[in-house]
Design a protein around this motif. Sequence first.
Motif, PDB file in Angstrom:
ATOM      1  N   LEU A  35      66.293  60.023  63.292  1.00  0.00           N
ATOM      2  CA  LEU A  35      65.186  60.679  63.984  1.00  0.00           C
ATOM      3  C   LEU A  35      65.397  60.652  65.493  1.00  0.00           C
ATOM      4  N   ALA A  36      65.852  59.528  66.003  1.00  0.00           N
ATOM      5  CA  ALA A  36      66.061  59.418  67.448  1.00  0.00           C
ATOM      6  C   ALA A  36      67.133  60.387  67.935  1.00  0.00           C
ATOM      7  N   GLY A  37      68.108  60.684  67.081  1.00  0.00           N
ATOM      8  CA  GLY A  37      69.201  61.546  67.495  1.00  0.00           C
ATOM      9  C   GLY A  37      68.999  63.019  67.234  1.00  0.00           C
ATOM     10  N   CYS A  38      68.002  63.369  66.423  1.00  0.00           N
ATOM     11  CA  CYS A  38      67.824  64.782  66.090  1.00  0.00           C
ATOM     12  C   CYS A  38      67.067  65.513  67.190  1.00  0.00           C
ATOM     13  N   ARG A  39      67.057  66.839  67.131  1.00  0.00           N
ATOM     14  CA  ARG A  39      66.262  67.638  68.065  1.00  0.00           C
ATOM     15  C   ARG A  39      64.872  67.897  67.489  1.00  0.00           C
ATOM     16  N   VAL A  40      64.792  68.111  66.162  1.00  0.00           N
ATOM     17  CA  VAL A  40      63.512  68.459  65.559  1.00  0.00           C
ATOM     18  C   VAL A  40      63.546  68.088  64.085  1.00  0.00           C
ATOM     19  N   LEU A  41      62.405  67.619  63.574  1.00  0.00           N
ATOM     20  CA  LEU A  41      62.252  67.372  62.141  1.00  0.00           C
ATOM     21  C   LEU A  41      61.628  68.597  61.493  1.00  0.00           C
ATOM     22  N   VAL A  42      62.097  68.932  60.277  1.00  0.00           N
ATOM     23  CA  VAL A  42      61.524  70.055  59.543  1.00  0.00           C
ATOM     24  C   VAL A  42      61.041  69.572  58.185  1.00  0.00           C
ATOM     25  N   LEU A  43      59.867  70.076  57.755  1.00  0.00           N
ATOM     26  CA  LEU A  43      59.313  69.724  56.455  1.00  0.00           C
ATOM     27  C   LEU A  43      58.588  70.947  55.899  1.00  0.00           C
ATOM     28  N   PRO A  44      59.250  71.736  55.037  1.00  0.00           N
ATOM     29  CA  PRO A  44      58.676  73.007  54.570  1.00  0.00           C
ATOM     30  C   PRO A  44      57.920  72.923  53.245  1.00  0.00           C
ATOM     31  N   SER A  45      57.307  71.792  52.934  1.00  0.00           N
ATOM     32  CA  SER A  45      56.751  71.507  51.609  1.00  0.00           C
ATOM     33  C   SER A  45      55.720  72.523  51.126  1.00  0.00           C
ATOM     34  N   HIS A  46      55.630  72.626  49.791  1.00  0.00           N
ATOM     35  CA  HIS A  46      54.558  73.395  49.158  1.00  0.00           C
ATOM     36  C   HIS A  46      53.232  72.637  49.224  1.00  0.00           C
ATOM     37  N   TYR A  47      53.287  71.313  49.072  1.00  0.00           N
ATOM     38  CA  TYR A  47      52.094  70.474  49.164  1.00  0.00           C
ATOM     39  C   TYR A  47      52.518  69.074  49.575  1.00  0.00           C
ATOM     40  N   GLU A  48      51.578  68.318  50.127  1.00  0.00           N
ATOM     41  CA  GLU A  48      51.832  66.958  50.571  1.00  0.00           C
ATOM     42  C   GLU A  48      50.559  66.140  50.380  1.00  0.00           C
ATOM     43  N   GLY A  49      50.504  64.982  51.043  1.00  0.00           N
ATOM     44  CA  GLY A  49      49.297  64.176  51.119  1.00  0.00           C
ATOM     45  C   GLY A  49      49.058  63.843  52.570  1.00  0.00           C
ATOM     46  N   MET A  50      49.890  62.963  53.096  1.00  0.00           N
ATOM     47  CA  MET A  50      50.059  62.739  54.527  1.00  0.00           C
ATOM     48  C   MET A  50      51.469  62.206  54.703  1.00  0.00           C
ATOM     49  N   PRO A  51      52.428  63.066  54.958  1.00  0.00           N
ATOM     50  CA  PRO A  51      53.845  62.684  54.914  1.00  0.00           C
ATOM     51  C   PRO A  51      54.223  61.670  55.992  1.00  0.00           C
ATOM     52  N   ASN A  52      54.717  60.520  55.545  1.00  0.00           N
ATOM     53  CA  ASN A  52      55.107  59.471  56.478  1.00  0.00           C
ATOM     54  C   ASN A  52      56.218  59.917  57.409  1.00  0.00           C
ATOM     55  N   VAL A  53      57.117  60.758  56.923  1.00  0.00           N
ATOM     56  CA  VAL A  53      58.239  61.147  57.781  1.00  0.00           C
ATOM     57  C   VAL A  53      57.758  61.932  58.995  1.00  0.00           C
ATOM     58  N   VAL A  54      56.641  62.648  58.868  1.00  0.00           N
ATOM     59  CA  VAL A  54      56.087  63.343  60.029  1.00  0.00           C
ATOM     60  C   VAL A  54      55.536  62.331  61.026  1.00  0.00           C
ATOM     61  N   LEU A  55      54.822  61.309  60.548  1.00  0.00           N
ATOM     62  CA  LEU A  55      54.360  60.254  61.450  1.00  0.00           C
ATOM     63  C   LEU A  55      55.544  59.590  62.156  1.00  0.00           C
ATOM     64  N   GLU A  56      56.612  59.337  61.397  1.00  0.00           N
ATOM     65  CA  GLU A  56      57.763  58.638  61.967  1.00  0.00           C
ATOM     66  C   GLU A  56      58.477  59.490  63.002  1.00  0.00           C
ATOM     67  N   ALA A  57      58.625  60.780  62.741  1.00  0.00           N
ATOM     68  CA  ALA A  57      59.241  61.662  63.728  1.00  0.00           C
ATOM     69  C   ALA A  57      58.385  61.741  64.989  1.00  0.00           C
ATOM     70  N   MET A  58      57.085  61.827  64.829  1.00  0.00           N
ATOM     71  CA  MET A  58      56.190  61.874  65.983  1.00  0.00           C
ATOM     72  C   MET A  58      56.252  60.551  66.747  1.00  0.00           C
ATOM     73  N   ALA A  59      56.313  59.436  66.031  1.00  0.00           N
ATOM     74  CA  ALA A  59      56.444  58.136  66.691  1.00  0.00           C
ATOM     75  C   ALA A  59      57.756  58.032  67.456  1.00  0.00           C
ATOM     76  N   ALA A  60      58.790  58.691  66.941  1.00  0.00           N
ATOM     77  CA  ALA A  60      60.090  58.702  67.623  1.00  0.00           C
ATOM     78  C   ALA A  60      60.105  59.619  68.836  1.00  0.00           C
ATOM     79  N   GLY A  61      59.002  60.312  69.079  1.00  0.00           N
ATOM     80  CA  GLY A  61      58.928  61.218  70.221  1.00  0.00           C
ATOM     81  C   GLY A  61      59.611  62.547  69.974  1.00  0.00           C
ATOM     82  N   LYS A  62      59.594  63.000  68.717  1.00  0.00           N
ATOM     83  CA  LYS A  62      60.236  64.256  68.368  1.00  0.00           C
ATOM     84  C   LYS A  62      59.205  65.304  67.965  1.00  0.00           C
TER      85      LYS A  62
END
Length: 372
Positions: free
Chosen positions: A267-294
């Motif tokens: 996450l720290a090394g990427c430019r952007v996280l992508v998550l194109p899901s059909h459905y979710e709940g509250m995806p932890n990976v989005v919280l983690e990417a946001m916490a990483a400042g992405k």
Amino acid sequence: MDVDFVITEFEVGGAERTLARLAIGLQQKGNSVRVYSIGRLPTAEDGDGRDQLVRALRDNDVMLESADATSVREFPMAAWRLRRWIQQRPAAVCQTFLFHANTLTNVFAKPLQASGPRVAGIRVADPSRWRCAMERRALRQVDHVICVSNAVERFTHQHLGLSADQTSVIGNSVDVDHFATAPPMDWRTFGWDADADVVLFVGRLHPQKNLGLLQSTLDQFAPLGSNRKLVMVGMGPLRAELASWSEAVSGDRVRVLPWRADVASLLAGCRVLVLPSHYEGMPNVVLEAMAAGKPVVCSLVEGSEELIGNDPHQGFAAGDSAVMTAKLNQFLDDRSLSDRVGRSNQLRMREEFSVQGMVDQYRELYAKLGGE
């Protein structure tokens, strides 16, 4: 307060990380916490650090046991073992996490009643008819249901027959400092330039995640000859298919990786996280990417929409490949925009999604329900 948690398995997934943080947080506040996994617990011999949550619980004196089940066929055996475990110490509160745990504990282990309230957790808005039918049956046996997002709560009212007074919303949390201080991945270890512009997906390789959208638009956000790459990390039923596809893509633009312990560095090394899901709940990976400042580019489905708020740069209607591609390109083209949105995301995580805040919400709800 004695608190028991039952979860489907204890691999390093979003629900499992949330449960580990909650169990440790409650234990540190003086509660006596036990955790029971229906599935086999990962061990150090499995490699790749997949036992990190197991080690974290035990290092913090949280009791952890397992039914060692490896398939649904072993449900009867798992229910019998769960009965014995609960009988050892009826808890003030028994909370289940995930579909199979909800079902096993509240249907197959129905004769076992904890001395205090039973609480179930709904963490994803899966609309499949058979699953909803089983979940409705299980939830009839519980005293309260905790939903991971407002959208999931609405789903339980519409599809699972719950009323507003039967549900509460407590979102996930994230250890911001862990992700904010992680060293960035050196993309040269992949044979790429150190400054490669990486679009990162982390999650289960499953049709739910709509990964075909990334396959069909690769040439639009990571064209041949550019310094742009796509990295997909996870396990699941689509892994072999995606690995074959990545090997056939020209120009060394794609990697499909198994689960890794160094997600924070990815996450720290990427430019952007992508998550194109059909459905979710509250995806932890989005919280983690946001916490990483992405920045993130995610479909506006359950939970994701609540995480990114009103930011116009980060969301797209599920399945809209054109808008998804345009939003990825805006961050790949404009580093200043990427950095600005990333800083805003990180601040939002610090202010609204702290681990301590989540633990306090659970503890207050348990007390309100009669847990102490």
